[in-house]
Design an enzyme around this catalytic site. Structure first.
Site, PDB file in Angstrom:
ATOM      1  N   ARG A  84       0.799  -1.232   0.000  1.00 46.35           N
ATOM      2  CA  ARG A  84       0.000   0.000   0.000  1.00 46.35           C
ATOM      3  C   ARG A  84       0.825   1.272   0.000  1.00 46.35           C
ATOM      4  O   ARG A  84       0.311   2.348   0.272  1.00 46.35           O
ATOM      5  CB  ARG A  84      -0.947  -0.018   1.200  1.00 46.35           C
ATOM      6  CG  ARG A  84      -1.875  -1.235   1.270  1.00 46.35           C
ATOM      7  CD  ARG A  84      -2.737  -1.355   0.037  1.00 46.35           C
ATOM      8  NE  ARG A  84      -3.807  -2.367   0.231  1.00 46.35           N
ATOM      9  CZ  ARG A  84      -4.629  -2.753  -0.717  1.00 46.35           C
ATOM     10  NH1 ARG A  84      -4.502  -2.252  -1.947  1.00 46.35           N
ATOM     11  NH2 ARG A  84      -5.569  -3.651  -0.480  1.00 46.35           N
ATOM     12  N   ASN A 114      -2.322   0.175  -8.001  1.00 42.47           N
ATOM     13  CA  ASN A 114      -3.412   0.962  -7.404  1.00 42.47           C
ATOM     14  C   ASN A 114      -3.029   1.513  -6.041  1.00 42.47           C
ATOM     15  O   ASN A 114      -3.759   1.382  -5.048  1.00 42.47           O
ATOM     16  CB  ASN A 114      -4.705   0.148  -7.317  1.00 42.47           C
ATOM     17  CG  ASN A 114      -4.597  -1.054  -6.397  1.00 42.47           C
ATOM     18  OD1 ASN A 114      -3.500  -1.576  -6.198  1.00 42.47           O
ATOM     19  ND2 ASN A 114      -5.698  -1.495  -5.843  1.00 42.47           N
ATOM     20  N   ASP A 359      -3.285 -12.165  -4.962  1.00 42.56           N
ATOM     21  CA  ASP A 359      -4.117 -10.957  -4.779  1.00 42.56           C
ATOM     22  C   ASP A 359      -4.024 -10.483  -3.326  1.00 42.56           C
ATOM     23  O   ASP A 359      -5.032 -10.094  -2.724  1.00 42.56           O
ATOM     24  CB  ASP A 359      -5.571 -11.208  -5.202  1.00 42.56           C
ATOM     25  CG  ASP A 359      -6.370  -9.911  -5.334  1.00 42.56           C
ATOM     26  OD1 ASP A 359      -5.787  -8.814  -5.177  1.00 42.56           O
ATOM     27  OD2 ASP A 359      -7.585 -10.001  -5.584  1.00 42.56           O
TER      28      ASP A 359
HETATM   29 ZN   LIG Z   1      -8.498  -7.157  -8.984  1.00 45.81          ZN
END
Ligand SMILES: [Zn+2]
Length: 481
Positions: A84, A114, A359
């Site tokens: 993060r 992201n 993930d």
């Molecule tokens: Zn995803």
């Protein structure tokens, strides 16, 4: 240091602190080498970080060594990891994430863009690399660039300069590339650099406000459904556009991540049969856990399937053993039915799925410890991936060799042109990238046992097989138990 279990011995000599080059003799262990398509009793020698020798043992020297104890394998590579930093270091930092990766047996991680800000400029990559260096971890962190500027889906990110800066592919993960036009351009432009688009397939119109897999469990719990068709529609769109683009840009490549339904995996199976340059991954939680966990069941997916291949009823079975609405189970795509989980395993067995990707999505308590529908999506998964996959192996749903291949050679092949940058494989004369784990040694997942800052795992409190004893990345010590 000496690690011994039964007749198997792992001896680690010399300096043992993280990041230092290792000298290591592994004798009488079970070696799995997907690159060579071989497994069996073997010995390995590492000197000054370099893998000097791999010796397969004859039957007479191998007595008492089997695949149920200490296993040596190439270091794992995770195609789909969320650390993060920058933006939410309360949930994870590069340093804590790399420590978690090493604890999970991973020697290379591929970081999703992201973050906040999104990885859409070369200078952001420089910051990421600095954080990796500062961490002192020898685990390699590769980065995807955002496919669209700010992941906003309105215009392409500077794909050329990001490619020059060393990204390994492009993704708007967390969300799909919503515009078909932009997806098409991204596929062609990235493809001209030999780099893949990694798409998170989701038709957002069908999943607005969705909380759980659309089905009996969501209905019973009063949760808004995320239909499997939303994934299949997106996969079908992506594949149709890929078929167009490869005619003009033969080096265009698509990787579909965290596929979770029988229907979308079937579309990939057919596309591969047609020769399209597509690869895909499934996650450990989608192959081992199901939506009935949201109701409070805690059995693995293969135990939730009846003899006719249908999902069993957890209430009728008396399988509800925990409270409902545990928000650590909220993930996107959602945990599916036992039928879909079985399809994920079948896809690994028949080669439709190329890789297992974690993930890994760590979150703070503030973002997770709320009402189910409001909780952030994601599971802190990189440290429990091996254990969940080994549960499938122990249940005879997957061979050990296939499981290790899906964590090593499979993801390496999916990365295509950049595979030389991945730390995996068992090449002698090169820096060692190894994981040593003990299948027979179960460990308890607790908040304290996870190196990740994200404690958001539905497996907390559970025992998993396959304690990682040692992870060596680039010839250097990354983790030792
Ligand atoms: Zn995803």
């Amino acid at each position: 240091m000496t690690l011994a279990r039964g007749s198997r011995k792992v001896a680690l000599g010399g300096r043992t602190d993280i990041g230092r080059k290792v000298d290591l003799d592994i004798s009488r262990a079970w070696l799995v080498d997907p690159g060579a398509g071989r497994e069996g009793p073997a010995e390995l020698v590492v000197r000054d970080g370099v893998l000097q020798a791999v010796t397969w043992l004859d039957a007479k020297d191998a007595e008492g060594i089997d695949d149920g104890g200490v296993i040596v394998a190439p270091g794992f590579i995770d195609l789909h990891t969320h650390f993060r930093e920058p933006g939410n270091t309360g949930a994870e930092t590069i340093a804590s994430g790399l420590a978690a990766a090493a604890h999970g047996g991973f020697t290379t991680v591929c970081l999703m863009p992201n973050t906040s800000p999104a990885m859409d400029q070369p200078w952001l990559l420089a910051g990421l690399r600095e954080a990796v260096t500062t961490s002192g971890s020898p685990v390699r962190a590769l980065a995807y660039g955002a496919a669209t500027a700010g992941r906003a889906g309105e215009q392409l990110a500077p794909i050329g300069s990001l490619a020059d800066a060393g990204v390994i592919g492009f993704s708007d993960d967390g969300a799909p590339i919503r515009s078909a036009t932009l997806f098409r351009s991204a596929l062609a432009y990235a493809g001209s650099f030999g780099l893949p688009i990694i798409d998170h397939p989701e038709d957002a119109a069908l999943t607005e406000g969705a909380e759980a897999n659309d089905g009996v469990i969501a209905t019973a719990l009063g949760l808004r459904g995320w239909p499997g068709s939303a994934e299949a529609i997106a996969v079908a769109r992506d594949l149709a556009i890929l078929a167009d683009v490869v005619r003009e840009v033969p080096s265009a490549r698509l990787h579909l991540t965290h596929l979770s339904t029988a229907g979308s995996l079937e579309l990939v199976r057919r596309a591969k049969a047609d020769g399209l340059p597509v690869t895909c991954d499934v996650t450990p939680h989608h192959l081992a856990l199901t939506d009935e966990w949201l109701a409070g069941a805690r059995r693995y997916a293969w135990d939730a399937l009846d003899a006719d291949g249908r999902a069993r009823d957890p209430w009728r079975d008396g399988a509800i053993v925990a409270g409902p609405y545990d928000s650590s189970l909220k993930v996107n795509p959602p945990l599916r039915s036992a039928v879909d989980a079985a399809a994920c395993l079948t896809a690994l067995v028949d080669g439709t799925a190329d890789a297992i990707a974690t993930d890994h999505a760590p979150h703070t308590e503030v973002d997770k410890d709320v009402e189910f529908g409001l909780a952030a999506n994601g599971i802190s998964a990189i440290e429990t991936a091996l254990g969940l996959v080994l549960e499938a192996v122990d249940a005879d749903r997957l061979s050990l060799a296939a499981a290790i291949a899906a964590l090593t050679s499979g993801p390496t092949a999916a990365l295509g042109a950049v595979e030389s940058r991945v730390q995996t494989g068992l090449a002698t004369g090169r820096p060692a990238n190894l994981v040593v784990f003990d299948r027979s040694d179960r460990w308890t997942v607790t908040a304290d046992s996870l190196a990740s800052r994200g404690k958001n795992s539905p497996l907390v409190g559970r025992d998993l097989p396959g304690r990682v004893l040692l992870t060596i990345a680039g010839g250097r010590l990354a983790f030792e138990h």
